[in-house]
Design an enzyme around this catalytic site. Structure first.
Site, short mmCIF file in Angstrom:
data_model
loop_
_atom_site.label_atom_id
_atom_site.label_comp_id
_atom_site.label_asym_id
_atom_site.label_seq_id
_atom_site.Cartn_x
_atom_site.Cartn_y
_atom_site.Cartn_z
N HIS A 122 0.88 -1.18 0.00
CA HIS A 122 0.00 0.00 0.00
C HIS A 122 0.92 1.23 0.00
O HIS A 122 2.04 1.16 0.50
CB HIS A 122 -0.82 -0.07 1.30
CG HIS A 122 -1.89 0.95 1.47
ND1 HIS A 122 -1.62 2.25 1.82
CD2 HIS A 122 -3.24 0.87 1.36
CE1 HIS A 122 -2.76 2.92 1.92
NE2 HIS A 122 -3.75 2.10 1.64
N ASP A 199 3.28 -4.26 7.92
CA ASP A 199 2.04 -3.51 7.75
C ASP A 199 0.90 -4.52 7.93
O ASP A 199 0.62 -5.31 7.03
CB ASP A 199 2.01 -2.87 6.36
CG ASP A 199 0.65 -2.28 6.02
OD1 ASP A 199 -0.29 -2.38 6.84
OD2 ASP A 199 0.52 -1.70 4.92
N GLN A 202 -4.36 -5.04 7.21
CA GLN A 202 -5.38 -5.98 6.71
C GLN A 202 -5.35 -7.32 7.43
O GLN A 202 -6.26 -8.11 7.25
CB GLN A 202 -5.20 -6.21 5.19
CG GLN A 202 -5.31 -4.96 4.34
CD GLN A 202 -6.71 -4.37 4.33
OE1 GLN A 202 -7.70 -5.04 4.67
NE2 GLN A 202 -6.82 -3.11 3.94
N LYS A 225 -10.30 -0.39 10.75
CA LYS A 225 -10.52 -1.57 9.91
C LYS A 225 -10.84 -2.81 10.75
O LYS A 225 -11.08 -3.88 10.24
CB LYS A 225 -9.28 -1.85 9.05
CG LYS A 225 -8.99 -0.78 7.99
CD LYS A 225 -7.88 -1.24 7.07
CE LYS A 225 -7.16 -0.10 6.38
NZ LYS A 225 -7.96 0.57 5.35
N CYS A 365 -4.90 2.65 -3.38
CA CYS A 365 -3.67 3.16 -2.78
C CYS A 365 -2.50 2.21 -2.99
O CYS A 365 -1.63 2.07 -2.12
CB CYS A 365 -3.85 3.45 -1.29
SG CYS A 365 -5.07 4.72 -0.98
#
Lengths: 415, 152
Positions: A122, A199, A202, A225, A365
């Site tokens: 991302h 990261d 998600q 999220k 993104c």
């Protein structure tokens, strides 16, 4: 027993209609919806014990501080961090990564050094490293993706030279759903003396994540999220790393002692939380973590694997549609990016919206991945969460058939 | 489930026709003006080239692009209204269209002048798509501004 119908009752927004039809919310990779418990935690704080934290001897201040620090402890337990002190509250994943870029990286990455990221990142885990590399005279290298949309780890040993100071990688691609072999990459990074940043924007919302098992040095994720409010996110870091890092923002709250000439820093993690923090949203994130923990992240993951498998079967019925992402469900999260050569994703999204179906259209993104690797200008993306159902996937497929008919008819009218 | 008829205001036949068969496709080899527009929101792209005659009027137009139906159809429609116009007249056209997209109404004279472009009025009901509709037009504006910098 995982009861979706019961879970859906906890989410007030799932009752609403859009354009006169029930909402089918399939844009969860962008942000999740919130259960009543989270909304309630937020209003409880403002209605009952709103006060600033870490100062003031009055009851409200003590209650607010306790709730804020309890939220930190909940987040720590949720990702199996050794201690609440490993958890720094920030605004979101992007801020967490920028914090590392502007503190640790500025001090530790210099001329001739190397930063490695993946092709699947991302923008939030790419653009800060471009900046660090440019400013420090370091090089930025890419870990490639296989033709099956998985992370290619075959040349890890060549890529991770002793000059490598940091490996920054996504745990789950927001475009492809690909789950990367983080533990393997972290181990390889450590072998050359590099640190590893994950990261997890998600992954943490959708599957069990154990920072000690992964052994990563940094992990970043966002509250919104994972059923929490916007404006609150998390940076996890190992304690010894946090200790040696300089502060990011300077001012109130993050100091121990201040003279007119100088200042010393508060202990970690408060050293990194300058100014009044986002107290209410942190407490509500704690409530989101409670909700997820009560369901069990194994159950959430299992539900999403089943949904994704079902979605992939249904998508296969649509000849005109290309999907992107690993076919092996064990390395795939609940994300289906798709493309129709004749109909632009934005137009697909527009027609689906009229049917109450919310998906995302664009580059998500991740512009280099979409344009240079998938070789399409944009994709449409459906992404699932713990409250989605097979019936909603059926609605999506019906909707896509309508999209095909709509633009097909419009074209054939003139033929 | 039935698709609501609102959608037909947005996707009028003439718009889908321009999307499927864009006019003035292909860039000019040696253009006097060139502009590139990009809408990062959805990845829409338009490249516009113009050739001028000796009197400074637009003699030739060529464009290429990729993106959603609204962005590409709107750019295609625009190209059909440029030949024979001075750059000032072209700018006037852009101003008129932008004014309409930002909430104004066409006068009967403008409707006569703009012809098929009037079909883009339906976009106004879908505010998020206005940027798509304007892409070709702002690209033209930018191309004219860049041309003036080097030619005035």
């Amino acid at each position: 027993m995982y009861d979706v119908a019961k879970i859906r009752k906890d989410f007030p927004i799932l009752d609403r209609e859009v354009h006169g039809v029930p909402l089918v919310y399939l844009d969860n990779a962008a942000t999740s919806q919130k259960p009543r418990a989270v909304i309630q935690a937020l209003s409880d704080y403002y209605e009952r014990y709103n006060a600033n934290v870490h100062r003031g001897a009055h009851t409200l201040a003590i209650e607010a501080t306790d709730a804020y620090e309890e939220a930190r402890a909940k987040v720590a337990r949720f990702i199996n961090a050794p201690s609440p002190e490993n958890i720094v509250f920030v605004r979101n994943t992007t801020e967490a990564i920028n914090l590392v870029a502007h503190t640790w990286a500025v001090a530790n990455v210099g001329a001739g050094d190397r930063i490695v990221v993946t092709e699947m990142e991302h923008h939030s885990n790419l653009v800060p490293w471009q900046h660090v590399a440019r400013m420090g005279g370091a090089e930025l290298k890419l870990m490639a993706m296989t033709s099956g949309y998985e992370l290619d780890t075959s040349d890890l040993d060549e890529l991770l030279t002793p000059a490598t100071k940091l490996v920054a990688l996504t745990h789950m691609s927001n475009v492809l759903g690909t789950i990367t072999p983080v533990a393997e990459v972290v181990a390889a990074a450590h072998r050359v003396g590099a640190l590893a940043l994950v990261d997890a924007a998600q992954s943490v919302p959708h599957m069990p994540v154990d920072v000690q098992a992964l052994d990563c040095d940094f992990m970043a994720f966002s509250g919104h999220k994972m059923l929490g409010p916007t404006g609150i996110g998390v940076l996890y870091a190992k304690e010894e790393v946090l200790e040696q890092m300089d502060p990011f923002l300077r001012g109130g709250e993050m100091v121990l002692e201040v003279t007119y000439e100088d200042a010393t820093w508060n202990q970690v993690p408060l050293k990194f939380e300058a100014g009044t923090p986002n107290i209410g949203d942190a407490i509500a994130l704690g409530a989101a973590v409670d909700y997820l923990s009560a369901l069990g992240m194994d159950s959430v993951r299992e539900h999403e694997v089943a949904l994704t498998g079902y979605a992939m079967e249904r998508f296969a019925e649509l000849e005109e549609v290309t999907t992107f992402g690993p076919s092996d469900l064990s390395v795939r999260g609940g994300v289906v990016s798709f493309y129709m050569s004749e109909i632009h994703p934005h137009d697909i999204g527009q027609v689906l919206d009229q049917l109450g179906i919310a998906i995302r259209a664009g580059h998500h993104c991740a512009m280099p991945l979409v344009r240079s690797r998938l070789n399409v200008p944009a994709t449409a993306r459906a992404s699932f969460y713990l409250y989605n159902t097979e019936a909603e996937i059926d609605a999506l497929i019906d909707g896509l058939n309508q999209v095909l008919r709509y633009f097909g008819d419009a074209a054939s009218k003139r033929a | 489930m039935q698709l609501p008829s609102e959608l037909d205001d947005l996707y009028q036949d003439i718009i889908l026709d321009h999307y499927r068969s864009p006019r003035h496709q292909g860039l000019l080899d040696d253009p006097d003006l060139r502009g590139e527009g990009f809408n990062p929101f959805c990845g829409d792209q338009v490249v516009l080239t113009l050739g001028l005659d000796e009197a400074g009027r637009i003699a030739e137009v060529g464009f290429e692009g990729q993106g959603c139906s609204i962005s590409q159809a709107s750019a295609s429609m625009l190209t059909g209204h440029l030949e024979g116009k001075t750059l000032e007249e072209a700018e006037g056209l852009v101003r008129t269209f932008k004014g309409i997209m930002q909430g104004g109404e066409f006068t009967p004279e403008q409707e006569d002048e703009l012809g098929d472009i009037v079909a883009l009025q339906g976009v106004k009901r879908f505010p998020i798509r206005i940027k798509c509709a304007l892409l070709g037009w702002t690209t033209l504006q930018d191309a004219i501004a860049a041309y003036r910098k080097t030619h005035d």
